[in-house]
Design an enzyme around this catalytic site. Structure first.
Site, PDB file in Angstrom:
ATOM      1  N   GLY A  96      70.082 -25.523  75.950  1.00  0.00           N
ATOM      2  CA  GLY A  96      68.667 -25.690  75.682  1.00  0.00           C
ATOM      3  C   GLY A  96      68.399 -26.585  74.492  1.00  0.00           C
ATOM      4  O   GLY A  96      69.132 -27.549  74.238  1.00  0.00           O
TER       5      GLY A  96
ATOM      6  N   HIS B 134      62.302 -11.523  74.470  1.00  0.00           N
ATOM      7  CA  HIS B 134      61.850 -12.467  73.442  1.00  0.00           C
ATOM      8  C   HIS B 134      61.812 -13.895  73.983  1.00  0.00           C
ATOM      9  O   HIS B 134      62.738 -14.343  74.651  1.00  0.00           O
ATOM     10  CB  HIS B 134      62.786 -12.411  72.235  1.00  0.00           C
TER      11      HIS B 134
ATOM     12  N   GLY C  29      67.975 -36.117  69.444  1.00  0.00           N
ATOM     13  CA  GLY C  29      68.721 -35.655  70.605  1.00  0.00           C
ATOM     14  C   GLY C  29      68.227 -36.240  71.910  1.00  0.00           C
ATOM     15  O   GLY C  29      67.271 -37.018  71.951  1.00  0.00           O
ATOM     16  N   PRO C  30      68.863 -35.844  73.017  1.00  0.00           N
ATOM     17  CA  PRO C  30      68.586 -36.431  74.330  1.00  0.00           C
ATOM     18  C   PRO C  30      67.276 -35.952  74.940  1.00  0.00           C
ATOM     19  O   PRO C  30      66.731 -34.912  74.561  1.00  0.00           O
ATOM     20  CB  PRO C  30      69.776 -35.952  75.169  1.00  0.00           C
TER      21      PRO C  30
END
Length: 514
Positions: free
Chosen positions: A173, A83, A165-166
């Protein structure tokens, strides 16, 4: 009022280590107000799906804890499976179930995304209804290139910049968070080991290649058998039966058939009913012919009848239920109005600064509502217990002790009602002060219902203590009632001030006379 329920179906990039999956499940179920409904793990996909529901605040917290635990335990640098994935907690969708709008689920997704980005230092992307740009609405577009590809592009390609976020990927991940309608994860296994056939069928059936409007599909090999793995994004407009027959027809072109199929997670009952009606050619079918449908309708009717029965019993000529039960009922209604105002505040951008406080108020008011509702029955039972003690024969050596014990219990129940109701007033003042201005009158109504509950409950404390013959215990209970009632005066004054301060909606005189 319909209980607000949100469904969350996070997908985690781990389906081979049971101990890791169990820790993530435990992180979810540890949150009060959250109920884990289903769990599915797939070894070949190396993926797990957990389905849980609850009130919006609890569901958000459970999702946050699950993402945190997944980031701690799953390293994408050493993870592989059939997946596609970009993160340890790969995708986290919210689905409105009842008493919650899609807009509120979008706000929930955005708030969670901000927390994950800032507190866990994980890049966050929003998709579906929560998407902040058109190119990110589809999950497959966000997940393009998977973990490895996104890791290479996130720092240099402005199109891959996260919403929160960064600008770099760690071992956890990125996480894709969104809000969407019901989705059915459905896999069809073919009578062949030829993966290419599954890929060809997937290409024909999915929307992106010109197939069915609400179908996403991939072809792959699972457990030595070709599989068409699908997400059905709107079962009402593209039915399950239509998808199955489409795949059956395409498979016949290659000389193969359908071996079996499977669901990943849960499916709405209506989707199965629709498929059954189509295959059975039940042209005259009515939903009322489903046993469970009638059963649930009867239970709901019974619930409404219980409410009417309580009011009828209250008006009857029996000692119970009486004033104590009525006081508890009024307190529960007051708590319900506090919850209502808190819910009308949470998720509104205008009141973002008080979101956390409103969520805490909501959690406490719902707990108080539950306890006060239970006290309706407990007060009546305590009175019956007292009557049974008085019916004991005069010569019974335990009669006196039983009467004293039952008398104290009969007084303690309404005292607890008074305590809880006074706390409801405090919460009502907070939502009147900081909550949604459009619902300030509801907060005021909640405060006044709880005020009536305190006063009425204290009447019952006093009447139940008349024959106690224990002045010390009696004084302790009466003193607390007096303290509770004295605080009500302060609450009244504060409520009047709030009603005037927040836009001059009421004068003190108008409030007193309403």
């Amino acid at each position: 009022m319909t209980t607000p329920l949100v469904e969350c179906i996070p997908n985690f990039s781990e389906g081979r280590r049971p101990e890791v999956i169990e820790e993530i499940k435990s992180a979810i179920s540890s949150i009060d107000g959250v109920y884990v409904l289903d769990f599915h793990a797939d070894y070949d996909h190396n993926r797990s799906v957990i389905t849980f529901v609850g009130n919006p605040a609890a569901v958000e917290e459970a999702a946050f804890q699950a993402i945190s635990k997944a980031a701690e335990l799953i390293d994408l640098n050493h993870q592989e499976g059939e997946h596609p994935r970009v993160g340890a907690a790969d995708v986290v969708p919210f689905v409105p179930i009842s008493g919650v709008t899609m807009e509120e689920c979008v706000q929930l997704a955005h708030h969670l995304g901000e927390r994950v980005g800032e507190e866990l230092n994980i890049p966050v992307y929003f998709y579906e209804q929560a998407a902040t740009r058109p190119g990110r609405k589809r999950l497959e577009d966000v997940r393009r290139g998977e973990y490895e590809g996104l890791k290479d592009e996130i720092e240099t390609n402005p199109e891959r910049k996260p919403d929160f976020g960064p600008l770099q990927m760690g071992s956890a991940g990125a996480t894709v968070i969104g809000a969407r309608e019901f989705l059915i994860a459905y896999n069809v296994y073919l009578t062949t080991e030829d993966e290419d056939i599954a890929k060809k069928i997937a290409r024909v059936v999915r929307r992106s290649s010109g197939g069915l409007r609400y179908v996403k599909a991939l072809g792959m090999l699972v457990d030595g058998r070709a599989q068409v793995s699908m997400n059905l994004t709107n079962f009402r407009k593209t039915s399950l039966s239509r998808v199955v027959e489409f795949i059956r027809r395409e498979a016949e072109r290659y000389g193969v058939g359908i071996h079996h199929s499977e669901l990943v997670g849960l499916i709405p009952q209506q989707a199965l009913v629709d498929a059954s009606v189509w295959y059975m050619q039940l042209d005259q079918f009515q939903p009322e012919q489903v046993l469970e449908q009638q059963m649930y309708a009867a239970l709901e009717e019974e619930k409404q009848q219980e409410e009417q029965d309580f009011l009828d019993s209250l008006a009857g000529g029996t000692p119970t239920p009486g004033g104590g039960s009525a006081a508890a009922h009024a307190g529960a209604m007051g708590a319900g109005l506090v919850s209502m105002v808190a819910r009308l505040t949470v998720g509104k951008e205008k009141y973002a600064k008080v979101r956390e406080e409103m969520e805490e108020i909501l959690e406490e008011s719902e707990k108080l509502r539950s306890e006060l509702t239970l006290a309706v029955k407990e007060d009546a039972e305590a009175f019956q217990e007292l009557m049974e003690a008085y019916r004991l024969p005069q010569e019974d050596a335990e009669r006196s002790a039983r009467i004293k014990q039952a008398t104290l219990h009969a007084a303690e129940i309404p005292l607890l009602v008074a305590r809880n109701s006074e706390r409801v007033i405090q919460l009502a003042l907070l939502v009147a002060e900081k909550g949604n201005l459009n619902a300030i009158s509801d907060g005021a109504a909640g405060a006044n219902l709880a005020k009536a509950a305190v006063i009425s409950a204290c009447y019952n404390v006093r009447i139940n203590l008349l024959d106690l013959e224990d002045p010390e215990a009696e004084q302790i209970l009466i003193t607390e009632c007096q303290e509770l009632k004295s605080r009500i005066t302060e609450h009244d004054s504060r409520l009047n001030d709030l009603l005037r301060e927040r836009g001059g909606l009421f004068s003190a005189e108008a409030n007193d006379s309403d």
